[in-house]
Design a protein around this motif. Structure first.
Motif, PDB file in Angstrom:
ATOM      1  N   LEU A 315       0.822  -1.210   0.000  1.00  0.00           N
ATOM      2  CA  LEU A 315       0.000   0.000   0.000  1.00  0.00           C
ATOM      3  C   LEU A 315       0.858   1.263   0.000  1.00  0.00           C
ATOM      4  CD1 LEU A 315      -2.809  -1.097   2.488  1.00  0.00           C
ATOM      5  CD2 LEU A 315      -2.985  -0.876  -0.001  1.00  0.00           C
ATOM      6  N   LYS A 316       2.040   1.187   0.572  1.00  0.00           N
ATOM      7  CA  LYS A 316       2.954   2.334   0.563  1.00  0.00           C
ATOM      8  C   LYS A 316       3.560   2.559  -0.811  1.00  0.00           C
ATOM      9  CE  LYS A 316       6.055   2.583   3.838  1.00  0.00           C
ATOM     10  NZ  LYS A 316       7.045   2.106   4.837  1.00  0.00           N
ATOM     11  N   PHE A 317       3.746   1.492  -1.566  1.00  0.00           N
ATOM     12  CA  PHE A 317       4.462   1.602  -2.837  1.00  0.00           C
ATOM     13  C   PHE A 317       3.649   1.099  -4.020  1.00  0.00           C
ATOM     14  CE2 PHE A 317       7.688   1.113   0.500  1.00  0.00           C
ATOM     15  CZ  PHE A 317       8.405   2.276   0.310  1.00  0.00           C
ATOM     16  N   PHE A 318       2.346   0.955  -3.841  1.00  0.00           N
ATOM     17  CA  PHE A 318       1.497   0.363  -4.873  1.00  0.00           C
ATOM     18  C   PHE A 318       1.608   1.127  -6.187  1.00  0.00           C
ATOM     19  CE2 PHE A 318      -2.604  -0.324  -7.053  1.00  0.00           C
ATOM     20  CZ  PHE A 318      -2.563  -1.693  -7.138  1.00  0.00           C
ATOM     21  N   GLY A 319       1.841   0.387  -7.260  1.00  0.00           N
ATOM     22  CA  GLY A 319       1.927   1.009  -8.584  1.00  0.00           C
ATOM     23  C   GLY A 319       3.334   1.394  -8.987  1.00  0.00           C
ATOM     24  N   LYS A 320       4.256   1.357  -8.018  1.00  0.00           N
ATOM     25  CA  LYS A 320       5.653   1.685  -8.375  1.00  0.00           C
ATOM     26  C   LYS A 320       6.365   0.411  -8.794  1.00  0.00           C
ATOM     27  CE  LYS A 320       5.836   5.613  -5.195  1.00  0.00           C
ATOM     28  NZ  LYS A 320       6.584   6.268  -4.106  1.00  0.00           N
ATOM     29  N   THR A 321       7.392   0.554  -9.581  1.00  0.00           N
ATOM     30  CA  THR A 321       8.077  -0.622 -10.117  1.00  0.00           C
ATOM     31  C   THR A 321       9.079  -1.197  -9.143  1.00  0.00           C
ATOM     32  OG1 THR A 321       9.695   0.837 -11.164  1.00  0.00           O
ATOM     33  CG2 THR A 321       7.825   0.147 -12.486  1.00  0.00           C
ATOM     34  N   SER A 322       9.437  -0.452  -8.093  1.00  0.00           N
ATOM     35  CA  SER A 322      10.400  -0.946  -7.113  1.00  0.00           C
ATOM     36  C   SER A 322       9.929  -0.564  -5.729  1.00  0.00           C
ATOM     37  CB  SER A 322      11.794  -0.362  -7.363  1.00  0.00           C
ATOM     38  OG  SER A 322      11.770   1.038  -7.229  1.00  0.00           O
ATOM     39  N   THR A 323      10.461  -1.210  -4.719  1.00  0.00           N
ATOM     40  CA  THR A 323      10.094  -0.929  -3.344  1.00  0.00           C
ATOM     41  C   THR A 323      11.335  -0.551  -2.554  1.00  0.00           C
ATOM     42  OG1 THR A 323      10.406  -3.217  -2.689  1.00  0.00           O
ATOM     43  CG2 THR A 323       8.224  -2.609  -3.442  1.00  0.00           C
TER      44      THR A 323
END
Length: 325
Positions: A315-323
């Motif tokens: 949920l913090k990084f949803f939709g981003k390609t990396s975490t």
């Protein structure tokens, strides 16, 4: 003298009833430090629903008690909260239940739904199915309340899941076309505590991107979460059946991910046989914290911590390609 005694007794009784009412209506609070220890707050919520509320059969006062607890917890966290009542007919009788919806604004007005059902069957106390899912949802809501997430989030506690996915079906049926279009995904939490293995499933094909991102997070964070290996051809690798609250959203074309603990490598390899040691625990008298913790020491805490961390991260990084590393 008798009048004075009568008045004194009346006042004492009034104070007693007032105090009892205020205690019953008050919100349960927890040490704020628990929110900084992954899985600890989820465990406290699981305990409350297990011991204080107990079995939460759909359409009963106990389900209402669980609903009120969940609503009060979202409100304690500062969320805008709405109770969505609905009714349904089963075996010729009418029943009432509710969904509890809490809204968190994100950087985008696009929304992701996080859902867990709070009712249970009469057998056992519904610790695994599904106090555990509600516990993780409430913990993550608390952890994220001051974090500016990429998408807005709707946390939904569904009522009456055990009698035909009534709550999630009702919510999905009330979604206008604009809301469906605005919803980028749905994450379902169901039965997280007892199964031998921790899994995340997802939509078939290209719509399985939420599952894939969670698996990527799990690999980077060294979280022991896998997916359905596809040993049963009825349920292709990475997917699952339509037996939980993700199903109504999947039918609307909304991509889903679904967290669950079970064992896809035993029994009929359909995910219904949760453990090698005791087979299925859900929907039995064994679905209690006492049984699970006695037979599988440390498993509840490990699972709640793992699922809470994975859900928080996606949920913090949803939709981003990396975490974050």
């Amino acid at each position: 003298m008798r009048n004075r005694i009568f008045i004194s007794l009346a006042m004492a009784l009034l104070l007693l009833f007032t105090a009892a009412g205020s205690v019953g209506a008050s919100t349960v609070t927890y040490d704020p430090s628990l929110a900084h220890k992954t899985g600890k707050m989820a465990y406290e919520h699981t305990k409350y629903l297990t011991y204080t509320v107990g079995a939460r059969v759909a359409g009963t006062a106990k389900e209402e008690e669980a609903r009120d607890y969940i609503e009060s917890q979202f409100q304690r966290m500062g969320y805008s909260t709405n109770v969505q009542p609905f009714s349904y007919t089963r075996s010729g009788r009418n029943y009432n239940s509710s969904n509890v919806v809490a809204y968190k604004k994100g950087k985008s007005s696009k929304e992701i739904i996080v859902g867990a059902h709070y009712d249970s069957v009469a057998a056992g106390k519904g610790s695994d199915d599904n106090a555990s899912g509600v516990g993780v949802m409430l913990e993550v809501a608390e952890v994220l309340k001051h974090i500016n997430t990429p998408y807005s989030i709707k946390f939904i506690a569904f009522g009456a899941e055990e009698v035909g996915l009534r709550g999630s079906n009702y919510y999905a049926s009330q979604m206008p076309a604009e809301e469906i279009e605005n919803t980028v995904g749905m994450i379902n939490l169901d039965s997280l505590a007892v199964g031998d293995n921790m899994y995340v499933y997802g939509s078939a094909g290209d719509k399985g991107f939420i599952r894939d991102q969670i698996l990527n997070i799990a690999a980077k964070k060294k979280l022991d979460i896998g997916t359905n290996p596809g040993l049963n051809p009825v349920y292709p690798a990475g997917t699952t059946g339509d037996w939980s609250d993700h199903a109504p959203f999947n039918r609307l074309g909304i991509p889903y991910a679904y967290f669950e603990a079970t064992n896809w490598e035993i029994g009929d390899m359909d995910g219904y046989t949760q453990t090698v040691k005791h087979g299925g625990v859900w929907h039995t008298q064994n679905d209690t914290l006492e049984f699970i913790e006695r037979e599988f020491p440390g498993r509840v805490e490990e699972h709640l911590e793992t699922f809470s961390q994975a859900l928080t991260e996606v949920l913090k990084f949803f939709g981003k390609t990396s975490t974050a590393k």
